[in-house]
Design an enzyme around this catalytic site. Structure first.
Site, PDB file in Angstrom:
ATOM      1  N   PRO A 260       6.820   0.074  45.948  1.00  0.00           N
ATOM      2  CA  PRO A 260       6.418  -0.055  47.358  1.00  0.00           C
ATOM      3  C   PRO A 260       7.440  -0.723  48.274  1.00  0.00           C
ATOM      4  O   PRO A 260       7.159  -0.987  49.425  1.00  0.00           O
ATOM      5  CB  PRO A 260       5.157  -0.912  47.262  1.00  0.00           C
ATOM      6  N   CYS A 379       9.772  -4.667  34.816  1.00  0.00           N
ATOM      7  CA  CYS A 379       8.924  -5.870  34.825  1.00  0.00           C
ATOM      8  C   CYS A 379       8.082  -5.902  33.551  1.00  0.00           C
ATOM      9  O   CYS A 379       6.885  -6.194  33.584  1.00  0.00           O
ATOM     10  CB  CYS A 379       8.040  -5.915  36.076  1.00  0.00           C
TER      11      CYS A 379
END
Length: 436
Positions: A260, A379
């Site tokens: 995003p 991540c």
């Protein structure tokens, strides 16, 4: 009916029944229901999600037919009740039981009696309830105590020591700090810290990144400071990606899995709105989030486009000074913020992730100029998606060399789990000049 618990219930139902991300579902339900205490709602929602397997283990003991016999709404109310009784000292027992029964009367009326009976039985027996025997089955013990899917425990035990894995599991259940990235285009660090403190927030400089500030206080994203684009919520591990990429003013940067947009906008801020960033994602609707954030932050050097990162865009070959591949991954490094990730089933899509990550990295490497930089990040805390992918890439692409590798872990660094690897593409002209 208590609006706080109603909001928590509806959030948990969105997560369980609709597979929504907890942070998005929580923000959505808070806006709709306007609970009196957002902090209570957040504690209850994340507490239930973080301890779901532990709570279900106890419920299985208390329920005659086990948790499998319950509908999602019934099980969610019982989980909320058990969490309040077992983990929230500030909640009186009568309040936990009565409010759970009220929820049951609203959302599963025929089970109100069952909810009342099970919660009262838990009060009477909770001192006697025990976890599985650690010495008999370590994976099961860790899985139930820290509430992680067994495959995650098994995977980490295959790479790390028993004590290290236990610390990693425990750290994943701790509350993540609110860290923000200041926007140098709008405000200087000390000025923002002063503004935060003047508005009643606690604010201290971060420990890893020069533009990080740790903040304590509620409704930060409803403040004028946020609306005016002075900062962006972002963990320091994620901020570090932009620092390690080290973009320079005027360069052409490609971010191939941009949405995003947290890292994209961080790069743009470091470039002081100079040069050009091509931010790609396979889904156009996700890129709308990048455009929206760029507008809020006053960023003008980002161009978004829809593109499948596994394909090579021949028009961009060897055009970029730096390329960021923040690859899709299992997300095991961010369970502090999205605890529902702990319960993902290991499926075929997950098994194929490293192959997809390698395909994206390989395709994206073609955009790097001679002498340019390529950064691969995830991540997650899974060597199969991190070190192994980079090793395979470098083996097949000898024109690239590893410059720096960073692995951040919540139990070691106090951040989200993050893997960052910087690589450089050889420059033949530089080598020739060096020989001369």
């Amino acid at each position: 009916m208590d609006a706080n618990r109603k909001t928590a219930f509806l959030t948990l139902m969105d997560v369980e029944a609709k597979k929504a991300y907890s942070n998005l579902a929580l923000n959505h339900q808070i806006i709709i229901n306007r609970p009196g205490s957002q902090s209570f709602v957040r504690q209850l929602v994340y507490g239930v999600l973080e301890n779901k397997l532990t709570i279900d283990y106890y419920l299985d003991i208390l329920l005659k037919d086990g948790v499998e016999s319950l509908k999602t709404s019934e099980l969610t109310i019982l989980r909320m009740g058990i969490y309040q009784l077992g983990y929230m000292d500030s909640v009186p027992e009568y309040a936990a039981v009565n409010e759970s029964v009220s929820l049951a009367k609203k959302y599963c009326r025929s089970k109100a009696g069952l909810v009342n009976g099970i919660l009262r039985e838990y009060i009477n027996k909770k001192i006697q309830l025990r976890l599985p025997d650690r010495s008999e089955d370590l994976v099961k013990y860790f899985s139930i105590k820290y509430s992680y899917a067994p495959w995650i425990v098994e995977m980490w035990l295959s790479h790390y020591s028993e004590d290290f894995v236990e610390a990693l599991l425990a750290a994943g259940n701790e509350k993540a700090p609110m860290t923000i990235r200041l926007n140098w285009l709008r405000v200087m660090k000390q000025d923002l810290i002063k503004k935060l403190r003047a508005n009643g927030y606690e604010a201290e400089e971060g420990s890893l990144c020069q533009n990080a500030i740790n903040v304590k206080g509620e409704k930060l994203l409803e403040s004028d400071m946020y609306r005016l684009g002075m900062f962006t919520p972002q963990d320091e591990s994620s901020m570090l990606v932009a620092e390690k990429l080290d973009p320079k003013h005027g360069e052409l940067i490609m971010d191939v899995c941009a949405a995003p947009g947290g890292k994209t906008t961080a790069i743009a801020e470091r470039m002081n709105n100079t040069g050009k960033i091509i931010a790609s994602d396979i889904y156009r609707r996700k890129l709308d989030l990048v455009d929206k954030e760029a507008k809020r932050l006053g960023i003008t050097n980002i161009v978004t486009r829809s593109w499948d990162a596994t394909r090579v865009d021949s028009s961009m070959v060897e055009k970029a000074d730096r390329v960021l591949v923040d690859a899709p991954c299992t997300g095991l490094g961010v369970v502090r913020r999205k605890p529902e990730i702990k319960y993902k089933e290991r499926n075929m899509e997950m098994e194929l992730l490293p192959k997809k990550q390698l395909a994206i990295l390989s395709a994206s490497s073609s955009y790097v100029k001679p002498g340019g930089r390529l950064l691969y990040s995830t991540c997650t805390v899974n060597p199969e998606e991190n070190e192994r992918v980079v090793e395979q890439f470098l083996k097949k692409n000898p024109s690239f060399e590893r410059v720096e590798r960073t692995l951040l872990l919540p139990n070691v660094n106090g951040t989200d789990g993050f893997f960052i690897c910087v690589m450089k593409k050889e420059d033949l002209m530089e080598q020739i000049e060096g020989i001369r």
